[in-house]
Each structure stands twice: as structure tokens, then as C-alpha cells.
Design a protein around this motif. Structure first.
Motif, PDB file in Angstrom:
ATOM      1  N   UNK A   1      -4.622   5.713   4.970  1.00  0.00           N
ATOM      2  CA  UNK A   1      -5.204   4.623   4.193  1.00  0.00           C
ATOM      3  C   UNK A   1      -5.595   5.167   2.823  1.00  0.00           C
ATOM      4  N   UNK A   2      -5.241   4.477   1.757  1.00  0.00           N
ATOM      5  CA  UNK A   2      -5.697   4.928   0.440  1.00  0.00           C
ATOM      6  C   UNK A   2      -7.216   4.975   0.399  1.00  0.00           C
ATOM      7  N   UNK A   3      -7.808   6.017  -0.148  1.00  0.00           N
ATOM      8  CA  UNK A   3      -9.268   6.148  -0.157  1.00  0.00           C
ATOM      9  C   UNK A   3      -9.991   4.954  -0.753  1.00  0.00           C
ATOM     10  N   UNK A   4      -9.378   4.289  -1.727  1.00  0.00           N
ATOM     11  CA  UNK A   4     -10.062   3.177  -2.382  1.00  0.00           C
ATOM     12  C   UNK A   4     -10.235   1.959  -1.476  1.00  0.00           C
ATOM     13  N   UNK A   5      -9.488   1.884  -0.375  1.00  0.00           N
ATOM     14  CA  UNK A   5      -9.656   0.755   0.541  1.00  0.00           C
ATOM     15  C   UNK A   5     -10.182   1.195   1.908  1.00  0.00           C
ATOM     16  N   UNK A   6     -10.184   2.500   2.154  1.00  0.00           N
ATOM     17  CA  UNK A   6     -10.576   2.978   3.475  1.00  0.00           C
ATOM     18  C   UNK A   6     -12.049   2.734   3.770  1.00  0.00           C
ATOM     19  N   UNK A   7     -12.911   2.926   2.769  1.00  0.00           N
ATOM     20  CA  UNK A   7     -14.332   2.663   2.946  1.00  0.00           C
ATOM     21  C   UNK A   7     -14.924   3.460   4.095  1.00  0.00           C
ATOM     22  N   UNK A   8     -15.626   2.760   4.990  1.00  0.00           N
ATOM     23  CA  UNK A   8     -16.286   3.402   6.121  1.00  0.00           C
ATOM     24  C   UNK A   8     -15.293   3.987   7.111  1.00  0.00           C
TER      25      UNK A   8
ATOM     26  N   UNK B   1       0.848  -1.187   0.000  1.00  0.00           N
ATOM     27  CA  UNK B   1       0.000   0.000   0.000  1.00  0.00           C
ATOM     28  C   UNK B   1       0.884   1.237   0.000  1.00  0.00           C
ATOM     29  N   UNK B   2       0.478   2.278  -0.695  1.00  0.00           N
ATOM     30  CA  UNK B   2       1.291   3.483  -0.824  1.00  0.00           C
ATOM     31  C   UNK B   2       0.476   4.716  -0.488  1.00  0.00           C
ATOM     32  N   UNK B   3       0.358   5.025   0.829  1.00  0.00           N
ATOM     33  CA  UNK B   3      -0.367   6.235   1.207  1.00  0.00           C
ATOM     34  C   UNK B   3       0.294   7.473   0.610  1.00  0.00           C
ATOM     35  N   UNK B   4      -0.481   8.542   0.547  1.00  0.00           N
ATOM     36  CA  UNK B   4       0.033   9.789   0.005  1.00  0.00           C
ATOM     37  C   UNK B   4       1.222  10.267   0.826  1.00  0.00           C
ATOM     38  N   UNK B   5       2.264  10.798   0.200  1.00  0.00           N
ATOM     39  CA  UNK B   5       3.426  11.283   0.940  1.00  0.00           C
ATOM     40  C   UNK B   5       3.039  12.328   1.984  1.00  0.00           C
ATOM     41  N   UNK B   6       3.829  12.369   3.049  1.00  0.00           N
ATOM     42  CA  UNK B   6       3.549  13.308   4.131  1.00  0.00           C
ATOM     43  C   UNK B   6       3.631  14.742   3.644  1.00  0.00           C
ATOM     44  N   UNK B   7       2.689  15.558   4.097  1.00  0.00           N
ATOM     45  CA  UNK B   7       2.614  16.965   3.718  1.00  0.00           C
ATOM     46  C   UNK B   7       2.033  17.708   4.909  1.00  0.00           C
ATOM     47  N   UNK B   8       2.815  18.615   5.498  1.00  0.00           N
ATOM     48  CA  UNK B   8       2.396  19.288   6.726  1.00  0.00           C
ATOM     49  C   UNK B   8       1.232  20.250   6.514  1.00  0.00           C
ATOM     50  N   UNK B   9       0.852  20.514   5.256  1.00  0.00           N
ATOM     51  CA  UNK B   9      -0.240  21.454   5.010  1.00  0.00           C
ATOM     52  C   UNK B   9      -1.605  20.772   4.957  1.00  0.00           C
ATOM     53  N   UNK B  10      -1.652  19.468   5.069  1.00  0.00           N
ATOM     54  CA  UNK B  10      -2.920  18.738   5.043  1.00  0.00           C
ATOM     55  C   UNK B  10      -2.784  17.475   5.888  1.00  0.00           C
ATOM     56  N   UNK B  11      -3.894  16.876   6.306  1.00  0.00           N
ATOM     57  CA  UNK B  11      -3.791  15.685   7.147  1.00  0.00           C
ATOM     58  C   UNK B  11      -3.150  14.532   6.400  1.00  0.00           C
ATOM     59  N   UNK B  12      -2.564  13.632   7.153  1.00  0.00           N
ATOM     60  CA  UNK B  12      -1.901  12.482   6.564  1.00  0.00           C
ATOM     61  C   UNK B  12      -2.921  11.497   5.998  1.00  0.00           C
ATOM     62  N   UNK B  13      -2.681  11.052   4.801  1.00  0.00           N
ATOM     63  CA  UNK B  13      -3.506   9.994   4.231  1.00  0.00           C
ATOM     64  C   UNK B  13      -2.905   8.662   4.673  1.00  0.00           C
TER      65      UNK B  13
ATOM     66  N   UNK C   1     -10.871  -5.409  11.886  1.00  0.00           N
ATOM     67  CA  UNK C   1     -10.928  -4.716  10.597  1.00  0.00           C
ATOM     68  C   UNK C   1      -9.658  -4.957   9.787  1.00  0.00           C
ATOM     69  N   UNK C   2      -8.503  -4.981  10.476  1.00  0.00           N
ATOM     70  CA  UNK C   2      -7.221  -5.093   9.773  1.00  0.00           C
ATOM     71  C   UNK C   2      -7.122  -6.370   8.959  1.00  0.00           C
ATOM     72  N   UNK C   3      -7.820  -7.410   9.380  1.00  0.00           N
ATOM     73  CA  UNK C   3      -7.752  -8.680   8.660  1.00  0.00           C
ATOM     74  C   UNK C   3      -8.433  -8.626   7.299  1.00  0.00           C
ATOM     75  N   UNK C   4      -9.266  -7.615   7.085  1.00  0.00           N
ATOM     76  CA  UNK C   4     -10.098  -7.610   5.883  1.00  0.00           C
ATOM     77  C   UNK C   4      -9.888  -6.399   4.989  1.00  0.00           C
ATOM     78  N   UNK C   5      -8.920  -5.536   5.321  1.00  0.00           N
ATOM     79  CA  UNK C   5      -8.605  -4.409   4.450  1.00  0.00           C
ATOM     80  C   UNK C   5      -7.669  -4.891   3.347  1.00  0.00           C
ATOM     81  N   UNK C   6      -7.999  -4.677   2.091  1.00  0.00           N
ATOM     82  CA  UNK C   6      -7.140  -5.141   0.997  1.00  0.00           C
ATOM     83  C   UNK C   6      -5.723  -4.591   1.124  1.00  0.00           C
ATOM     84  N   UNK C   7      -4.751  -5.462   0.986  1.00  0.00           N
ATOM     85  CA  UNK C   7      -3.368  -5.045   1.020  1.00  0.00           C
ATOM     86  C   UNK C   7      -2.781  -4.904   2.402  1.00  0.00           C
TER      87      UNK C   7
END
Length: 249
Positions: free
Chosen positions: A15-22, A1-13, A173-179
Motif C-alpha cells: 500500500x502506498x504510505x500516503x493511503x496506508x494510514x493506520x 495505485x502504484x506500489x513500489x516495485x518488488x525488491x527482494x532486499x526489503x519488504x514489499x510495499x 477497510x477496503x471500501x474506504x481506502x483511496x484508489x
């Protein structure tokens, strides 16, 4: 999994949105310094008065309700903004983050609840789960629980049970998140089930939860201590409640 690189001007991503779901809310909770501004120094929450003011602000919407339930729910909201996002960041390839209370900035909403954290970098990102997560449990939540228990007279057992419930939900939850790494759920289980920390200290997370297999290979989770959320209007009894389901508030 490759979360968005750290950027102090916005919150850390974390979990990738496509797997984060709820659980997409975790991508709005953690910030690198300087953060969005207005953060309360975490060290100030070691003192009873500032902490109680936040709880009282939240409790203003629940006049006449059991004060223990108000404190418990305030703390559950705090833990939800800290533990799942931090676990995701640490487990799924995000930056290592320092989670100690004294170095954190705590973001607070108008109603006194916690919405996120400004955390410094440079902490172990993989490896032994006790080393990775020791700071959040022993150096952040432990002193906060001590201050909260002293300032509100709510039991430490109830507060630690809320932490354990959050962690066991993460494990499921961790057992069922893709990747997700194959050891993600096992790391959380180890933290929940070990009676002692590696240095010999009693593990305050142990003994608060029961696990049982189900036909669908999911954990059937049950708390040992009720969180009392059913006593507040707008909050239903949680699925992991140990009390009879036909109980009335």
C-alpha cells in the motif's frame, strides 16, 4: 495505485504510505526470496511440535491465563501478518504471490509470534477471488489450523472464526481506502458468504460473521464465536465481540 516495485532486499510495499494510514504495518510483512533471513520453513508448521513450541513461547508472558485465549491470540497475530498484506498486494496492484504454507518462509519474533512471510511469486494477481485467494485459505491456513487444533486442542471453529473476522475487517477497510478497486470489498464478502467453494467443498469461512448496515454506511460487524482475547492482560474485548459488553474477564 502504484506500489513500489518488488525488491527482494526489503519488504514489499503493498500500500502506498500516503493511503496506508493506520494499516501501514502491512508494508513490513511480505518479502520476496531470499527475505531477511532466519525464516522458518512453513512446511515444518504442519508438525505439532514446532508449532506448539512457538505458541508456548508466546504463552510464557501469560502464565495462568486460559490456554485457549493464548492460542487464539497467537493465531490472530499470525493471520494479521498474512491476510491483510496479501489481500492488499493482490488487490492494489502488487505482484502475484504464492501463499501456500509449504512454499512459504515464516518470520518469527523472539516471543514466538509471526511477523511476516517470505513468499515466492507467480500467482494470479486479479480475476476470480476464489482462484486468487484459494491458496492462502485452503493450502496455507487450512493445514495450519489442522495442525494447531491437533497440537493445542483448540477448536477449529474458533480458529476459522478468527480468519473470517480478519477478512471481514479487510472488506470494511477496503471500501474506504483511496484508489481501491470498486470490487475489493465485494471480493472479500463473496469469500465470506458463499457456503461452498467452486469445486463443491464446504467453505470454512462461511457462517462466522454477521453484517448489518449502519447510519454511516459502514458494516456493523459481529462475530459468532468470541476470540477470547479479553482473557489476556493488555488485550481489550474487540468491537466485533458477540458477548455482552459488560462482561468481565
Amino acid at each position: 495505485m502504484n506500489p513500489r516495485p518488488a525488491d527482494a532486499t526489503r519488504p514489499l510495499e503493498v500500500l502506498p504510505p500516503e493511503v496506508a494510514g493506520a494499516y501501514g504495518y502491512v508494508n513490513s510483512c511480505l518479502w520476496l526470496p531470499p527475505g531477511p533471513g532466519g525464516a522458518v520453513p512453513g512446511v515444518s508448521l504442519r508438525q505439532g511440535e514446532p508449532l506448539v513450541r512457538l505458541v508456548d513461547a508466546f504463552g510464557a508472558s501469560f502464565c495462568g491465563c486460559d490456554h485457549r485465549a493464548v492460542v487464539s491470540m497467537w493465531f490472530q497475530i499470525y493471520v494479521a501478518a498474512l491476510l491483510p498484506p496479501l489481500f492488499a498486494a493482490n488487490t492494489y496492484g502488487g505482484p502475484g504471490l504464492r501463499a501456500e504454507l509449504d512454499t512459504a518462509g515464516v518470520l518469527i519474533a523472539a516471543d514466538g509470534t509471526c511477523t511476516g512471510f517470505v513468499l515466492e511469486g507467480a500467482a494470479p494477481a486479479r480475476g476470480d477471488p476464489f482462484e486468487r485467494f484459494g491458496p492462502v485459505f485452503l493450502d496455507h491456513l487450512a493445514p495450519l489450523i489442522e495442525a494447531l487444533a491437533a497440537g493445542t486442542h483448540v477448536s477449529r471453529r474458533l480458529l476459522w472464526a478468527n480468519v473470517a473476522e480478519s477478512l471481514q475487517a479487510i472488506a470494511a477497510v477496503a471500501e474506504h481506502i483511496p484508489g481501491a478497486p470498486p470490487d475489493a470489498g465485494a471480493d472479500a464478502d463473496l469469500l465470506l458468504e458463499s457456503p461452498l467453494w467452486p469445486d463443491g467443498r464446504r467453505n470454512p469461512l462461511a457462517g462466522h460473521t454477521r453484517y448489518a448496515p449502519t447510519d454511516h454506511a459502514h458494516r456493523e460487524r459481529s462475530r459468532r464465536v468470541c476470540c477470547l482475547r479479553h482473557m489476556l492482560p493488555g488485550f481489550e474485548t474487540c468491537p466485533a465481540c458477540p458477548a455482552p459488553p459488560d462482561r468481565t474477564p
